[in-house]
Design an enzyme around this catalytic site. Structure first.
Site, short mmCIF file in Angstrom:
data_model
loop_
_atom_site.label_atom_id
_atom_site.label_comp_id
_atom_site.label_asym_id
_atom_site.label_seq_id
_atom_site.Cartn_x
_atom_site.Cartn_y
_atom_site.Cartn_z
N HIS A 89 15.63 12.78 -20.47
CA HIS A 89 14.18 13.03 -20.47
C HIS A 89 13.56 12.21 -19.36
CE1 HIS A 89 10.26 14.10 -22.23
NE2 HIS A 89 9.89 12.91 -21.79
N CYS A 90 12.92 12.90 -18.43
CA CYS A 90 12.33 12.24 -17.27
C CYS A 90 10.86 11.94 -17.56
CB CYS A 90 12.47 13.13 -16.04
SG CYS A 90 11.83 12.36 -14.53
N PRO A 91 10.47 10.66 -17.61
CA PRO A 91 9.05 10.36 -17.86
C PRO A 91 8.15 10.71 -16.69
CG PRO A 91 10.27 8.34 -17.41
CD PRO A 91 11.29 9.44 -17.48
#
Length: 303
Positions: A119-121
């Protein structure tokens, strides 16, 4: 003690509320308005420092429902999966739904993601089956952009840095405010995007390392999550005297072809070098190798 403490804190809170109310009015003195602003800023900073995402009600509910998840998982495994059109390897404990191979549940997006990598913030989204290629292309071309800015603006950087060094001379140079800001912006941009060994660049170093890391994972035919799973499985089988083989590793070149969607030689130009919106191989449910893959291992499901 509690009664005395409440008696002391009550008037203090009332005074703070009065100060906050007075801060909204225009007739408020500048000194009082500054104190109110500093109080608000300190309150926000304190809440940010003391914030803990694992101390909320969602985490407590998940921990309380863990026995229910275990019961549902084992009961469904005992009776069999309801749908037969999906090649499932387990049941998602959060979604209570069949989970295909290479699929993982994202606690931030609160859903299962096909071939989840992470999951890329910064993107505020999960990197998975349908956008993994776009994510890698973004990191790769952004790193190339840092290289271009570094070597293309070397002369501008030298001129701007030489101008900044003359600010403290007597008499000072006659630079306007816009010229001074331009010099400082050029120096900041060069240090931010520089890839020279003698300088530390945050963007180029972080994106370059991330790009290299994902290139290594793609060459091995695994994602960031699968790397940890395969590492544990490799150790477990090594203790038993067996050798672990990644069922999704088709070889370095074939892994890149599958990842980039290259079927023919001309696709290196039309699908890699030029912008393309083609879909990746497969639907994310089953992982049969493409027909042109020369070597692949047995079809073993990996959770």
């Amino acid at each position: 003690m509690r009664g005395q403490r409440s008696l002391l804190l009550g008037p203090a809170r009332l005074c703070l509320r009065l100060l906050l109310l007075l801060g909204y009015r225009r007739r408020c003195p500048p000194l009082l308005r500054g104190l109110v602003q500093r109080w608000r800023y300190g309150k926000v900073c304190l809440r940010s420092l003391l914030y803990n995402s694992f101390g909320g009600s969602d985490t407590a509910v998940d921990a309380a429902f863990e026995p229910v998840y275990w019961l549902v998982d084992n009961v469904i495994r005992w009776f069999g999966v309801g749908r037969n059109d999906i090649a499932t390897v387990s049941i998602c404990k959060k979604c209570i739904y069949p989970k295909p191979a290479r699929t993982h549940h994202c606690s931030i997006c609160n859903r299962c993601v096909l071939k989840m990598d992470h999951h890329c913030p910064w993107l505020n989204n999960c990197v998975g089956h349908y956008n993994h290629r776009y994510f890698f292309s973004f990191c790769f071309f952004m790193t190339l952009g840092c290289v271009y800015c570094s070597y293309g603006s070397w002369d501008l950087f030298r001129e701007a840095y030489a101008a900044i060094e003359t600010y403290h001379q007597t008499p000072p140079p006659t630079f306007s405010f816009r010229e001074r800001m331009t010099h400082k912006s050029l120096v900041y941009l060069w240090f931010l995007c520089s890839l020279r060994p003698s300088f530390l660049s945050s963007v180029a170093l972080a994106l370059g390392a991330l790009t290299v890391w994902h290139a290594v994972l793609i060459s091995r035919g695994e994602t960031s999550i699968e790397r940890h799973i395969n590492k544990k499985e490799r150790r477990r089988l090594q203790a038993k005297g067996r050798v672990f083989r990644n069922p999704y590793n088709y070889g370095c070149l074939d892994n890149w072809k599958v990842f980039l969607g290259v079927d023919t030689g001309r696709h290196w130009l039309t699908r890699v070098l030029l912008p393309s919106s083609h879909l990746p191989h497969g639907n994310g449910m089953s992982w049969e190798p493409p027909p042109w893959v020369t070597a692949h291992s047995a079809s073993v499901m990996a959770v």
